[in-house]
Design a protein around this motif. Structure first.
Motif, PDB file in Angstrom:
ATOM      1  N   SER A  45       0.864  -1.177   0.000  1.00 17.25           N
ATOM      2  CA  SER A  45       0.000   0.000   0.000  1.00 17.25           C
ATOM      3  C   SER A  45       0.898   1.223   0.000  1.00 17.25           C
ATOM      4  N   PRO A  46       0.362   2.381  -0.301  1.00 12.55           N
ATOM      5  CA  PRO A  46       1.200   3.579  -0.252  1.00 12.55           C
ATOM      6  C   PRO A  46       1.860   3.767   1.119  1.00 12.55           C
ATOM      7  N   ARG A  47       1.127   3.480   2.174  1.00 15.28           N
ATOM      8  CA  ARG A  47       1.678   3.647   3.530  1.00 15.28           C
ATOM      9  C   ARG A  47       2.812   2.655   3.811  1.00 15.28           C
ATOM     10  N   SER A  48       2.613   1.379   3.443  1.00 15.39           N
ATOM     11  CA  SER A  48       3.654   0.379   3.713  1.00 15.39           C
ATOM     12  C   SER A  48       4.882   0.612   2.828  1.00 15.39           C
ATOM     13  N   LEU A  49       4.661   1.077   1.596  1.00 17.82           N
ATOM     14  CA  LEU A  49       5.802   1.374   0.720  1.00 17.82           C
ATOM     15  C   LEU A  49       6.610   2.553   1.248  1.00 17.82           C
ATOM     16  N   GLU A  50       5.936   3.552   1.782  1.00 14.22           N
ATOM     17  CA  GLU A  50       6.648   4.696   2.352  1.00 14.22           C
ATOM     18  C   GLU A  50       7.464   4.259   3.564  1.00 14.22           C
ATOM     19  N   TRP A  51       6.879   3.399   4.395  1.00 14.80           N
ATOM     20  CA  TRP A  51       7.599   2.851   5.557  1.00 14.80           C
ATOM     21  C   TRP A  51       8.862   2.130   5.074  1.00 14.80           C
ATOM     22  N   ALA A  52       8.713   1.309   4.030  1.00 13.78           N
ATOM     23  CA  ALA A  52       9.846   0.529   3.515  1.00 13.78           C
ATOM     24  C   ALA A  52      10.910   1.440   2.917  1.00 13.78           C
ATOM     25  N   ARG A  53      10.498   2.478   2.230  1.00  8.87           N
ATOM     26  CA  ARG A  53      11.477   3.427   1.670  1.00  8.87           C
ATOM     27  C   ARG A  53      12.294   4.079   2.782  1.00  8.87           C
ATOM     28  N   ARG A  54      11.615   4.489   3.854  1.00 13.10           N
ATOM     29  CA  ARG A  54      12.336   5.113   4.976  1.00 13.10           C
ATOM     30  C   ARG A  54      13.289   4.115   5.630  1.00 13.10           C
ATOM     31  N   LYS A  55      12.836   2.885   5.808  1.00 15.93           N
ATOM     32  CA  LYS A  55      13.672   1.859   6.438  1.00 15.93           C
ATOM     33  C   LYS A  55      14.893   1.541   5.570  1.00 15.93           C
ATOM     34  N   LEU A  56      14.693   1.435   4.263  1.00 22.07           N
ATOM     35  CA  LEU A  56      15.816   1.169   3.356  1.00 22.07           C
ATOM     36  C   LEU A  56      16.780   2.349   3.305  1.00 22.07           C
ATOM     37  N   ALA A  57      16.255   3.564   3.380  1.00 26.09           N
ATOM     38  CA  ALA A  57      17.121   4.744   3.387  1.00 26.09           C
ATOM     39  C   ALA A  57      17.982   4.772   4.646  1.00 26.09           C
ATOM     40  N   ALA A  58      17.417   4.338   5.755  1.00 25.97           N
ATOM     41  CA  ALA A  58      18.139   4.365   7.028  1.00 25.97           C
ATOM     42  C   ALA A  58      19.099   3.189   7.184  1.00 25.97           C
ATOM     43  N   GLU A  59      18.680   2.003   6.735  1.00 24.37           N
ATOM     44  CA  GLU A  59      19.451   0.783   7.003  1.00 24.37           C
ATOM     45  C   GLU A  59      20.084   0.158   5.772  1.00 24.37           C
ATOM     46  N   GLY A  60      19.670   0.579   4.593  1.00 24.41           N
ATOM     47  CA  GLY A  60      20.179  -0.026   3.378  1.00 24.41           C
ATOM     48  C   GLY A  60      19.620  -1.439   3.187  1.00 24.41           C
ATOM     49  N   PRO A  61      20.233  -2.224   2.299  1.00 23.23           N
ATOM     50  CA  PRO A  61      19.762  -3.568   2.031  1.00 23.23           C
ATOM     51  C   PRO A  61      19.740  -4.480   3.256  1.00 23.23           C
ATOM     52  N   ALA A  62      20.508  -4.129   4.278  1.00 29.29           N
ATOM     53  CA  ALA A  62      20.531  -4.936   5.513  1.00 29.29           C
ATOM     54  C   ALA A  62      19.172  -4.951   6.190  1.00 29.29           C
ATOM     55  N   ALA A  63      18.300  -4.005   5.846  1.00 28.56           N
ATOM     56  CA  ALA A  63      16.947  -3.980   6.428  1.00 28.56           C
ATOM     57  C   ALA A  63      16.224  -5.288   6.149  1.00 28.56           C
ATOM     58  N   LEU A  64      16.425  -5.848   4.972  1.00 30.61           N
ATOM     59  CA  LEU A  64      15.789  -7.116   4.646  1.00 30.61           C
ATOM     60  C   LEU A  64      16.378  -8.244   5.476  1.00 30.61           C
ATOM     61  N   GLU A  65      17.686  -8.259   5.631  1.00 36.88           N
ATOM     62  CA  GLU A  65      18.354  -9.279   6.456  1.00 36.88           C
ATOM     63  C   GLU A  65      17.858  -9.230   7.893  1.00 36.88           C
ATOM     64  N   LYS A  66      17.654  -8.022   8.409  1.00 39.87           N
ATOM     65  CA  LYS A  66      17.195  -7.869   9.785  1.00 39.87           C
ATOM     66  C   LYS A  66      15.744  -8.297   9.946  1.00 39.87           C
ATOM     67  N   THR A  67      14.988  -8.253   8.877  1.00 41.37           N
ATOM     68  CA  THR A  67      13.567  -8.582   8.929  1.00 41.37           C
ATOM     69  C   THR A  67      13.323 -10.080   8.908  1.00 41.37           C
ATOM     70  N   LEU A  68      14.066 -10.766   8.073  1.00 41.51           N
ATOM     71  CA  LEU A  68      13.856 -12.211   7.914  1.00 41.51           C
ATOM     72  C   LEU A  68      14.643 -12.980   8.973  1.00 41.51           C
ATOM     73  N   PRO A  69      14.067 -14.115   9.395  1.00 38.45           N
ATOM     74  CA  PRO A  69      14.768 -14.920  10.406  1.00 38.45           C
ATOM     75  C   PRO A  69      16.055 -15.520   9.887  1.00 38.45           C
TER      76      PRO A  69
END
Length: 69
Positions: A45-69
């Motif tokens: 959704s627009p809201r979840s995509l904006e959240w993801a953009r901010r998280k990726l801007a702050a953490e980079g690709p490691a955001a995905l690594e931190k999310t998945l077990p």
């Protein structure tokens, strides 16, 4: 009805942990906001995509690594 096959005795033991190098999710490609949203189980959704953009801007690709077990 066909019988279910027996588990392969030569397979990994259930009491062993998966080695860390097999758990990494990065494939060498860029992580998109959509990837991150879907990895968290959220709907795109627009809201979840904006959240993801901010998280990726702050953490980079490691955001995905931190999310998945």
């Amino acid at each position: 009805m066909k019988p279910t096959p027996e588990p392969d005795a030569s397979g990994p033991s259930e009491d062993r942990a998966t080695p860390d190098d097999l758990l990494h999710t990065r494939t060498g490609t860029d992580v998109s906001p959509e990837d991150l949203v879907l990895a968290t189980g959220r709907d795109i959704s627009p809201r979840s995509l904006e959240w993801a953009r901010r998280k990726l801007a702050a953490e980079g690709p490691a955001a995905l690594e931190k999310t998945l077990p």
